[in-house]
Design an enzyme around this catalytic site. Structure first.
Site, PDB file in Angstrom:
ATOM      1  N   GLY A   1       0.801  -1.210   0.000  1.00  0.00           N
ATOM      2  CA  GLY A   1       0.000   0.000   0.000  1.00  0.00           C
ATOM      3  C   GLY A   1       0.837   1.264   0.000  1.00  0.00           C
ATOM      4  O   GLY A   1       1.979   1.281   0.463  1.00  0.00           O
TER       5      GLY A   1
ATOM      6  N   ILE B   1       7.750 -21.240  -0.218  1.00  0.00           N
ATOM      7  CA  ILE B   1       8.809 -20.897  -1.175  1.00  0.00           C
ATOM      8  C   ILE B   1       9.255 -19.452  -1.020  1.00  0.00           C
ATOM      9  O   ILE B   1      10.448 -19.146  -0.962  1.00  0.00           O
ATOM     10  CB  ILE B   1       8.324 -21.155  -2.621  1.00  0.00           C
TER      11      ILE B   1
ATOM     12  N   ASP C   1       8.298 -13.419  -9.143  1.00  0.00           N
ATOM     13  CA  ASP C   1       7.719 -13.845 -10.420  1.00  0.00           C
ATOM     14  C   ASP C   1       8.640 -13.588 -11.615  1.00  0.00           C
ATOM     15  O   ASP C   1       8.340 -14.013 -12.726  1.00  0.00           O
ATOM     16  CB  ASP C   1       6.393 -13.121 -10.676  1.00  0.00           C
TER      17      ASP C   1
END
Length: 439
Positions: free
Chosen positions: A155, A363, A210
């Site tokens: 945020g 992970i 990612d």
């Protein structure tokens, strides 16, 4: 906008102080030397790109080479640095924190280094978090642990308030470790600093498990993520193969890009299907996923399915788009959805045994492996060199396997995704035997 300006790094001024680093100024392959501002790294290294620039009499698109400069902007003895970590956890954050502290202290002699607790919240005095003093002794062992010793949050906070806090605490350098939202926040802080004419450098170290930060080769923590995921896939395969018509579904992280799912499946080639956000697969019909899965079970009697968290979102009926505190779209749970759809489909076909595994939070909170540990340290050192020389609103990363500085604005304009017509995805298809027509 011309290519030249697109990757230009902003500076707080002409650096006039002599660097305390005792380095050679003579070029040599095995000599660690100062980096000149004219040292550039070409983005497009292909012969075709070179020939095009030559034919058009253009300078190729280049990045600033990362590394120590002979002259620096900040006086180390009178400088204060701050480090903040934001967003989700990722292997290697503590390594980066450690590397920044060690480089500031031992390379440059910066004595005051502040840790900002709980993300950008820590730059808002109303939250009452205060600061943590960071020293080499305090951070020397933190690389052994996952997570972040500073804590994190998602945020935005009021940019003006955060800059006021930096000014009040006499901070000259702010190092932000985070993903897309964090880097945009860092850039906004930099814009406010420039608007006020303040002498504060802001630096981003891209953090996303990612591996979806655009332009750069990879982000830290990514290798650890698929390294840890690989043995989980092996165990899932054992579960699937241990039952007649056994199915194992493993959901891995990957909100908008499927690099972890694809890489883990390549590293542990026991996977039969990889479903990623880039792939708009269908469930039903002759070329649908369920029909292909049925054919697999009829011949092999087991199947391992790896699905990225952001895959298959087109299959859900959505009336409203919800976002989290960082502005990321909140996805529906494709893992649970897929398990139920498979169960429903095969209830009228033949019995199946389904095992569902979601190791995502295990992970992402793990400590970095050896490769990522080395990479994190290098990123930290290069970030410190850039900040000390007065560069601002930049990120450090590897492009074409070379450390470079890039404007934050260049890497947050879009997400990096798997090219479904590229060699990487073709390798996944070859490894899994997944049909080309699926998606």
């Amino acid at each position: 906008m011309s290519n030249k300006i697109e990757f230009q790094i902003e500076n707080l001024g002409v650096p006039k102080l002599k660097s305390p680093l005792q380095l050679s100024t003579v070029r040599g392959d095995d000599i660690f030397t100062f980096i000149s501002e004219t040292d550039k790294m070409v983005f497009d290294t292909s012969l075709e790109g070179y020939a095009k620039c030559l034919a058009n009499n253009e300078e190729p698109l280049c990045f600033e080479k990362a590394g120590p400069r002979q002259n620096i902007h900040f006086d180390p003895e009178n400088s204060t640095a701050a480090i903040v970590t934001c967003g989700g956890l990722c292997p290697g954050i503590n390594n980066v924190i450690r590397g920044i502290v060690m480089a500031l202290h031992y390379f440059y002699g910066v004595k005051k280094i502040l840790g900002v607790p709980y993300g950008f919240e820590g730059l808002n005095p109303e939250m009452g978090h205060g600061f943590i003093e960071l020293t080499p002794d305090k951070v020397k062992d933190i690389h052994q642990f996952g997570g972040t010793i500073l804590g994190s949050s998602r945020g935005a906070q009021d940019v003006s308030v955060m800059v006021d806090t930096l000014l009040k605490n006499d901070v000259q350098m702010l190092f932000t470790i985070g993903g897309d939202g964090t880097l945009k926040g860092c850039n906004a802080i930099g814009e406010e600093i420039m608007k006020r004419g303040l002498d504060i450098s802001v630096v981003g170290i891209p953090k996303t498990i990612d591996n979806d930060v655009d332009i750069i080769d990879k982000s830290f923590g990514f290798e650890t993520a698929f390294d840890i995921a690989s043995p989980i896939l092996k165990d899932a395969h054992n579960e699937a193969a241990g039952a007649y018509n056994g199915i194992a579904i493993i959901k891995l992280m990957g909100r908008d890009s499927g690099f972890i799912a694809a890489s883990a499946s390549l590293a542990m080639p026991v996977v039969n299907f990889v479903l990623v956000p880039e792939l708009d697969f269908e469930l039903y019909g002759k070329n649908g996923f369920l029909e292909v899965l049925k054919s697999r079970l009829e011949t092999k009697h087991h199947a391992v399915i790896v699905v990225a968290e952001g895959a298959g979102q087109h299959l859900f009926e959505k009336n409203d788009v919800m976002t989290d505190a960082s502005g990321n779209v909140q996805h529906d749970d494709i893992g649970i959805f897929l398990k139920q759809k498979i169960k429903d489909y095969f209830s009228d076909v033949f019995p199946v045994t389904i095992k569902y595994i979601d190791p995502s939070y295990i992970i992402r909170s793990a400590a970095a492996n050896s490769s990522d540990s080395v990479f994190c340290s290098s990123l930290a050192y290069q970030a410190v060199h850039g900040a000390m020389s007065g560069k601002t609103k930049f990120v450090v990363g590897k492009v074409n396997d070379k450390f470079v500085y890039l404007p934050i604005s260049a890497v947050v304009s879009k997400r990096k995704k798997i090219d479904l017509e590229g060699g990487f995805w073709f390798s996944v298809l070859q490894s899994t035997g997944q049909p080309f027509f699926l998606g």
